[in-house]
Each structure stands twice: as structure tokens, then as C-alpha cells.
Design a protein around this motif. Sequence first.
Motif, mmCIF file in Angstrom:
data_model
loop_
_atom_site.group_PDB
_atom_site.id
_atom_site.type_symbol
_atom_site.label_atom_id
_atom_site.label_comp_id
_atom_site.label_asym_id
_atom_site.label_seq_id
_atom_site.Cartn_x
_atom_site.Cartn_y
_atom_site.Cartn_z
ATOM 1 N N SER A 187 12.403 -49.132 -70.558
ATOM 2 C CA SER A 187 11.761 -48.060 -69.800
ATOM 3 C C SER A 187 10.425 -48.478 -69.195
ATOM 4 O O SER A 187 9.662 -49.236 -69.802
ATOM 5 N N CYS A 188 10.185 -47.956 -67.993
ATOM 6 C CA CYS A 188 8.864 -48.027 -67.354
ATOM 7 C C CYS A 188 8.455 -49.446 -66.987
ATOM 8 O O CYS A 188 7.270 -49.791 -67.004
ATOM 9 N N THR A 189 9.432 -50.271 -66.644
ATOM 10 C CA THR A 189 9.109 -51.594 -66.127
ATOM 11 C C THR A 189 8.422 -51.447 -64.774
ATOM 12 O O THR A 189 8.663 -50.488 -64.050
ATOM 13 N N SER A 190 7.580 -52.390 -64.433
ATOM 14 C CA SER A 190 6.883 -52.303 -63.150
ATOM 15 C C SER A 190 6.486 -53.688 -62.680
ATOM 16 O O SER A 190 6.533 -54.662 -63.429
ATOM 17 N N GLY A 191 6.097 -53.762 -61.430
ATOM 18 C CA GLY A 191 5.541 -54.984 -60.869
ATOM 19 C C GLY A 191 4.069 -54.782 -60.565
ATOM 20 O O GLY A 191 3.399 -53.936 -61.154
ATOM 21 N N LYS A 192 3.582 -55.547 -59.637
ATOM 22 C CA LYS A 192 2.178 -55.428 -59.256
ATOM 23 C C LYS A 192 1.978 -54.155 -58.446
ATOM 24 O O LYS A 192 2.919 -53.617 -57.881
ATOM 25 N N PRO A 193 0.721 -53.654 -58.335
ATOM 26 C CA PRO A 193 -0.512 -54.149 -58.955
ATOM 27 C C PRO A 193 -0.621 -53.736 -60.417
ATOM 28 O O PRO A 193 -0.033 -52.741 -60.844
ATOM 29 N N ALA A 194 -1.369 -54.513 -61.168
ATOM 30 C CA ALA A 194 -1.524 -54.274 -62.598
ATOM 31 C C ALA A 194 -2.387 -53.044 -62.862
ATOM 32 O O ALA A 194 -3.181 -52.616 -62.020
ATOM 33 N N PHE A 195 -2.205 -52.472 -64.031
ATOM 34 C CA PHE A 195 -3.035 -51.368 -64.542
ATOM 35 C C PHE A 195 -3.048 -50.158 -63.602
ATOM 36 O O PHE A 195 -4.064 -49.498 -63.431
ATOM 37 N N THR A 196 -1.909 -49.870 -62.998
ATOM 38 C CA THR A 196 -1.834 -48.696 -62.120
ATOM 39 C C THR A 196 -0.926 -47.609 -62.677
ATOM 40 O O THR A 196 -0.830 -46.538 -62.087
ATOM 41 N N ASN A 197 -0.250 -47.882 -63.790
ATOM 42 C CA ASN A 197 0.670 -46.902 -64.362
ATOM 43 C C ASN A 197 0.117 -46.330 -65.662
ATOM 44 O O ASN A 197 -0.640 -46.995 -66.380
ATOM 45 N N TYR A 198 0.516 -45.111 -65.940
ATOM 46 C CA TYR A 198 0.075 -44.419 -67.150
ATOM 47 C C TYR A 198 1.127 -43.346 -67.453
ATOM 48 O O TYR A 198 1.964 -43.018 -66.590
ATOM 49 N N PRO A 199 1.150 -42.800 -68.663
ATOM 50 C CA PRO A 199 2.220 -41.865 -69.030
ATOM 51 C C PRO A 199 2.423 -40.726 -68.042
ATOM 52 O O PRO A 199 3.567 -40.315 -67.787
ATOM 53 N N GLY A 200 1.355 -40.226 -67.456
ATOM 54 C CA GLY A 200 1.491 -39.098 -66.541
ATOM 55 C C GLY A 200 2.325 -39.405 -65.318
ATOM 56 O O GLY A 200 3.067 -38.544 -64.832
ATOM 57 N N ASN A 201 2.224 -40.627 -64.771
ATOM 58 C CA ASN A 201 3.019 -40.933 -63.575
ATOM 59 C C ASN A 201 4.334 -41.633 -63.913
ATOM 60 O O ASN A 201 5.098 -41.981 -63.020
ATOM 61 N N MET A 202 4.602 -41.829 -65.213
ATOM 62 C CA MET A 202 5.876 -42.419 -65.628
ATOM 63 C C MET A 202 6.864 -41.373 -66.140
ATOM 64 O O MET A 202 8.065 -41.620 -66.194
ATOM 65 N N LYS A 203 6.378 -40.205 -66.517
ATOM 66 C CA LYS A 203 7.203 -39.227 -67.219
ATOM 67 C C LYS A 203 8.402 -38.755 -66.394
ATOM 68 O O LYS A 203 9.504 -38.568 -66.942
ATOM 69 N N ALA A 204 8.224 -38.574 -65.097
ATOM 70 C CA ALA A 204 9.322 -38.044 -64.283
ATOM 71 C C ALA A 204 10.529 -38.974 -64.303
ATOM 72 O O ALA A 204 11.679 -38.518 -64.408
ATOM 73 N N ARG A 205 10.286 -40.283 -64.212
ATOM 74 C CA ARG A 205 11.405 -41.233 -64.256
ATOM 75 C C ARG A 205 12.045 -41.243 -65.644
ATOM 76 O O ARG A 205 13.269 -41.334 -65.777
ATOM 77 N N VAL A 206 11.217 -41.155 -66.675
ATOM 78 C CA VAL A 206 11.751 -41.080 -68.039
ATOM 79 C C VAL A 206 12.694 -39.885 -68.163
ATOM 80 O O VAL A 206 13.828 -40.001 -68.653
ATOM 81 N N ASP A 207 12.229 -38.722 -67.709
ATOM 82 C CA ASP A 207 13.035 -37.504 -67.823
ATOM 83 C C ASP A 207 14.323 -37.604 -67.021
ATOM 84 O O ASP A 207 15.382 -37.139 -67.453
ATOM 85 N N ARG A 208 14.228 -38.186 -65.841
ATOM 86 C CA ARG A 208 15.429 -38.301 -65.007
ATOM 87 C C ARG A 208 16.546 -39.022 -65.751
ATOM 88 O O ARG A 208 17.699 -38.580 -65.746
ATOM 89 N N PHE A 209 16.216 -40.126 -66.393
ATOM 90 C CA PHE A 209 17.276 -40.918 -67.008
ATOM 91 C C PHE A 209 17.686 -40.375 -68.375
ATOM 92 O O PHE A 209 18.773 -40.697 -68.855
ATOM 93 N N PHE A 210 16.863 -39.523 -68.977
ATOM 94 C CA PHE A 210 17.351 -38.758 -70.119
ATOM 95 C C PHE A 210 18.535 -37.889 -69.696
ATOM 96 O O PHE A 210 19.477 -37.691 -70.462
ATOM 97 N N THR A 211 18.513 -37.371 -68.476
ATOM 98 C CA THR A 211 19.608 -36.510 -68.022
ATOM 99 C C THR A 211 20.885 -37.292 -67.749
ATOM 100 O O THR A 211 21.955 -36.698 -67.611
ATOM 101 N N GLU A 212 20.800 -38.625 -67.665
ATOM 102 C CA GLU A 212 21.989 -39.443 -67.414
ATOM 103 C C GLU A 212 22.579 -40.015 -68.695
ATOM 104 O O GLU A 212 23.474 -40.859 -68.639
ATOM 105 N N GLY A 213 22.074 -39.573 -69.839
ATOM 106 C CA GLY A 213 22.672 -39.996 -71.097
ATOM 107 C C GLY A 213 21.816 -40.921 -71.933
ATOM 108 O O GLY A 213 22.200 -41.277 -73.051
ATOM 109 N N ILE A 214 20.652 -41.339 -71.438
ATOM 110 C CA ILE A 214 19.740 -42.151 -72.242
ATOM 111 C C ILE A 214 19.134 -41.264 -73.331
ATOM 112 O O ILE A 214 18.722 -40.130 -73.076
ATOM 113 N N ASN A 215 19.072 -41.781 -74.571
ATOM 114 C CA ASN A 215 18.491 -40.979 -75.655
ATOM 115 C C ASN A 215 17.593 -41.793 -76.586
ATOM 116 O O ASN A 215 17.267 -41.344 -77.690
#
Length: 701
Positions: A534-562
Motif C-alpha cells: 500500500s501507498c507506494t510512490s515515486g518522487k518527489p520525496a516527503f510529499t505524502n502523508y496519511p491524509g492524502n493516502m486514505k482515499a486510495r486505501v479505501d478504494r481498494f478495500f472495496t475491491e476485496g483487500i483486507n
Amino acid sequence: MESPSMDDLECGFVNVPDSVRVACYWYWLSGHISEEGIVKDLQAMRDAGITRAYIGNIGLKGGEYGDVRMFSDEWWRLLRVALKTASDYGIETGIFNCAGWSQSGGPWVTPEKSMRFIRSSSVRLNGGDFWNGIIPEYSDSMQLVKALAYPCEERNPDKSWTIVHNDGQETTLDMCMDDGQKVRSLIIRPSGRVMCHAELLADEEGKFRSIRKFIIDRTNFSTSVGFIPDAPVVISVSETSSDKFRLSLGKPEAIDTTSKITVTLSTEPMVERWPEKSLAKMYQRPDPKWDSYIWPLEPDYGGTDSAAVRSAQVLDVTGSVSDKGELVWKVPDGLWTLSAYYMQSTGMTNSPAPPEATGLEVDKMSRRHVGFHYDSFVGELLRRIPENDRRGLKVVVQDSYETGSQNWTDGMLDSFKVKFNYDPTPFLPVLDGHVVDNEDVSSRFLWDLRRFVADAVADNYVGELTRLSHRDGLTTWLENYGHWGFPGEFLQYGGRADEVSGEFWNKGELGLIENRCASSCGHTYGKKRIWAESCTSGKPAFTNYPGNMKARVDRFFTEGINASLLHVYIHQPYENLNPGMNAWFGTEFNRKNTWFCCMGMFTDYLKRCGFLLQQGMYVADVAYFIGEDTPKMTGPVTDGLPKGYSFDYINSEILMTKADVRNGRLVLPDGMSYRLLVLPEQKTMRPGLLQKILGFAKEGL
């Protein structure tokens, strides 16, 4: 399966059981490792709620390496510290089955244990005399599979031309042929990247008639997408005589401006797209489509022509070849081709790995060689580190497949014959593109070859690693797909592992098919936990945080990820350097990141979601059958599935061995069921499966 009560759900939601874990990849980069850093990393993971860590030893190009070399005494000592400390902190650990994240190799793998393919070399012989010589290209280091001879016809040499495909422009090449020559195939060899539409035409009484339209796609020359990187584009054509042919190249979608294209017209019938069909050249981008390895049923252009090889006339002369490669043979009357077929290493290595831990990739089709690889690394770990110091070591890890294809292994002629009930020996010339009997029969042989490879990779690679891991009290964790050269069938491949995982990045398309690959495998093969890297990314570094990652996490929970595995915790060996060790990939899930001290809130959320999603059964209304063709990394989805309905992919193995029909639903042993089974738009299916599906229909599905 009995559903949990609301009280059980509420209790588990408030106090999530220890069995529900958030994991991370824990990368040790380029020999930069310290005991202090290991202990502090594990303390930080524990405090952040990360309770499973997979250790990967990664070697990056271009950077300065640290002092700790993999397999040195100091490295083994630090690995022991890591496993013992993690055990003391209640953190389960896993270990990648080799250095690098892909795939299974090391310096202990010699060429005869590596991934291999069939290559050949041929000579023409005149009949009526004894031939006494060394078979073509023989050497002591070559692994001879067969020496074959077959009749061939006298024919005019192929004619070739060279054209430069100008960047951004359509291009035309006119080619003059000698009178009476029958063109049966077109061979195109680009010297650089090119992708465009093309058309071959023939002059008939002053007007050009279209013979074939096709696509030229040579955009990736890495061995990760085929063991013949510069394999030609081969097009079969109806037998055509003309004084002039024309090749029209459309506006290129991708091209190297200096690329030259060699075009050959041949009088020999060739198997259409044989490099792709034999796995010598594979899909060249990281997102293979469902039908990337399905080709149209071509007309039989060479079936009644004397230029095709006749399987009944192929002679096996291997028994007359000495251990020095010498052959003494009375050549029958006529013109003959003598071909020697060898196994050759693909040359693929595990990566990205430190130099001292880099070596050839092990043969994925051989249980014996896979067992040797497992023993050389995982087995050595178990011997060196006392059991009490590694009591938290639970998992052997296989990341996504990125190491290209192979199409042969030891003893394959006999194994193939047992599996498909015919001898493949007379069809070995097909692996060079020669038509044997006719193009349909030749393509069927290549279909069987690809199916054999997929089955062997699942059973003898993933299955054997799982068997050996179980023997040693461990389990396997696998990403059941591959972006570069994946030769398997994703459901069957994942079905042989204990746990499967998908993957998604914070942005982009990675994740759009990978997570459905994992969840469909988990649902159809009865796996409770279905992970996502989960939450793999490329550059630029230090630009991601839980708040901007949550939507993608939730999306793939709906596809069967648990279950969530965070990518990536990079080991921090130096206390005096900030913001610490980093790489071009991954979100900075490590103690040097300013927001990591608040990670507990995010991992609590992931665990609570995981707990709820692991209860009961996933509801999927439709099962999309992926077909029997291989390789396969995803399945088909037809338009029109209404919103609010979900689906899984399903394969022939599950339909043949586990599926049943009850009350009008397709039912699997662990309780999964589907209202509809949707078949792909294909004209072919093996008879046994066809009968099985007809039976489902008669039972009310």
C-alpha cells in the motif's frame, strides 16, 4: 461460514485482535546497516502499531555503499539481532527469499540451474552421403536437448531491404522480387524502438492489393520482457507471387529517430508471431491486458505446401551424437536440415540486489532447482540463527514477478508428453518459427507450451517454496502477478501461496488490476487475508502523508483487500544524518519522518478496517472466467455491470475441481458464491472444461 455476532464485531473493532496486523517492507539499503538503527527501527514500528516487517536487502545503483556486505559475518550478526529483537517486541518478521525484491536468485545459481530457453542452430545437408562432423554450435558447456533432421526444399534466398522510419511521418518501402517467387512470410527487424500500424501490399497488374494489416511493436529491448530482446516481428501471409511488394508504415506512436528497420520477404512459411507465442518476446509494458497473449485464428497458409516441415518426417538423431558432439549419419536422399537444440540461460538476475548477492535467477519450472535455491538462502538462515532467536520469523516473501520468461527445463520432453499425450520432439522446429504440418497445428503446440510453463511455474516454483516453507514452520506471502515478463496465470500462481497481495501507488494506474488479481485469487482459493502493498510512490520525496493516502486505501478495500502492508520502511542506520536514508520509491514510513510519531492513528484505522473486512464472506455477484490461455495477469470485464454489484475472476482449475451449482448459484467450498458465470468472447475451449460448464448450465446456473 457462521457470521460473527454484532457483539463480537463491536468488541473486535474496539480492541482489535493481535491476529490483525499492519505490515511493512523493511528495506536494508546498499549495505548501510547498524545495530543501533535496527533496534530503534523496531521500537518505532512497535510504537506505531506495525506488527509485521518483511526484511529486504536492496542494492541501488549509483549510490555509495555502506560497510556491511551481505553474507559477511557482520551481516549475519545484524540479521540475528533484528530477528531476535523483533521477536522480543512481538513483531512478526518475514524475509525475502533472496536479495532484491525480484525474484528468486543468487550467486549460488549456476547456468544449468537457472531460467532457460531453447535455442537452436542448423545446417543444410545434401542426401546420399555419410555426414561426419560436430553438430552445429556444440560445446562442452551447452545443454543439448535434441539433434533433429528433417527434409527441406530447395528455395531461393530471402531478400531483405532497409528503411529508416522518419519520426512522426508515414513511410513507404517498395520491394522488387524475382519472377515466380512465392512469398509466404514477412520478417521485420527494427534496430531501435518503433511502434506503428503497417500494411503489406502486392502489385497486381499495376494496382496494389492489400495482403496483411498488422502492428509493429518493438518498444522495449530488455530481457525482462523476453529472452530474445531483439526478436523479429513475424507475419505469415498467403502464398503470393508478384514482381513488386509495398510495405506501408503508419505514423509512429513511438520511435527512435535513428532506428533502421530491416524488412525480409521469405519464401518459407513461418509461424505468425512465433517470438511472442514461444515467450521469446513478451508484452513490453507493465500493464498486460487480458488478451495480450491471445491471437486470432490465422488461415492455414502453409498446410499443403511442401515448404512446411512434416512432423512424421522429423528424425531424432540424438542417439548417434557422441559426448563430444560428433555425429556420423547416413543422410537420406534429398536436401535435409540438421538442427541442434540446446538449453541456454536467459541471463536474468535477482534485482535490485547488492553485487555480492546478485546471481542468476533460478529455474522456475524445476522443483529440484527451486529447492536448491531455498536451501542456499532461507535454509542457511535457519541453520545459522538459533530457533529461539528467530521465533518471530514466520514468512518467506515473493514480491511481484519482474524477471522475464523461460520456456524450457530439465526433463521437459517427457513431462510434456505425460501432460498432453503427444511427443513434442517433432515440433521443436516451431520454436524457431518453422511451420510444422500447418500453422494451426504449430500454434496449438505453442499454446500447449505456454500452458505447460504456466502450470510448472505455479506448481514447481510457488508450490515448492510453499511446501519447503511449511516443512520449516514458515508460510509464504506472494504478490500474484508480474509487470515484466510474467509467464504464469495469476490466479493459479497465487493459489499455491499461503497469502497473496496486490499493490497500489498513491497516484497513477498501478493498482487498477493488481488488487483485483489478489482479491479474486484469495476469494476463489479460500484465503482469508488478502493484502495490498500500500501507498507506494515515486518522487518527489516527503510529499505524502496519511491524509492524502486514505482515499486510495479505501478504494481498494472495496475491491476485496483486507490487510495492509506499508511501502516502505527504509532502515535508518545513522542517528546523526537527517532526514535519513531514502530512495526514489516508496512513502517514507520511518521514524525520521516528522509525522511518523502520529502513525498509530493511521495503523489503528487500517487494523479496524482489516478486522471488519476479514469477517464473513466477500459479496461478489459475478464470476468472470479468465479463459485458459496463458500468460495471464488479469481477466475480462464486460460492459454493463450495474453500480452496486461486484465481481471476481475465476479460472479453469477452480471450475474443474471446486465449483458446484446450488440453488442456481455457482458455489465454492469455503462459501463464496456467484449469481452469474460470464464467459469471455472466445471460440476455443478445451473439451473437458466445456463439458463442465455445460453441466453447470444443466444444473440451473
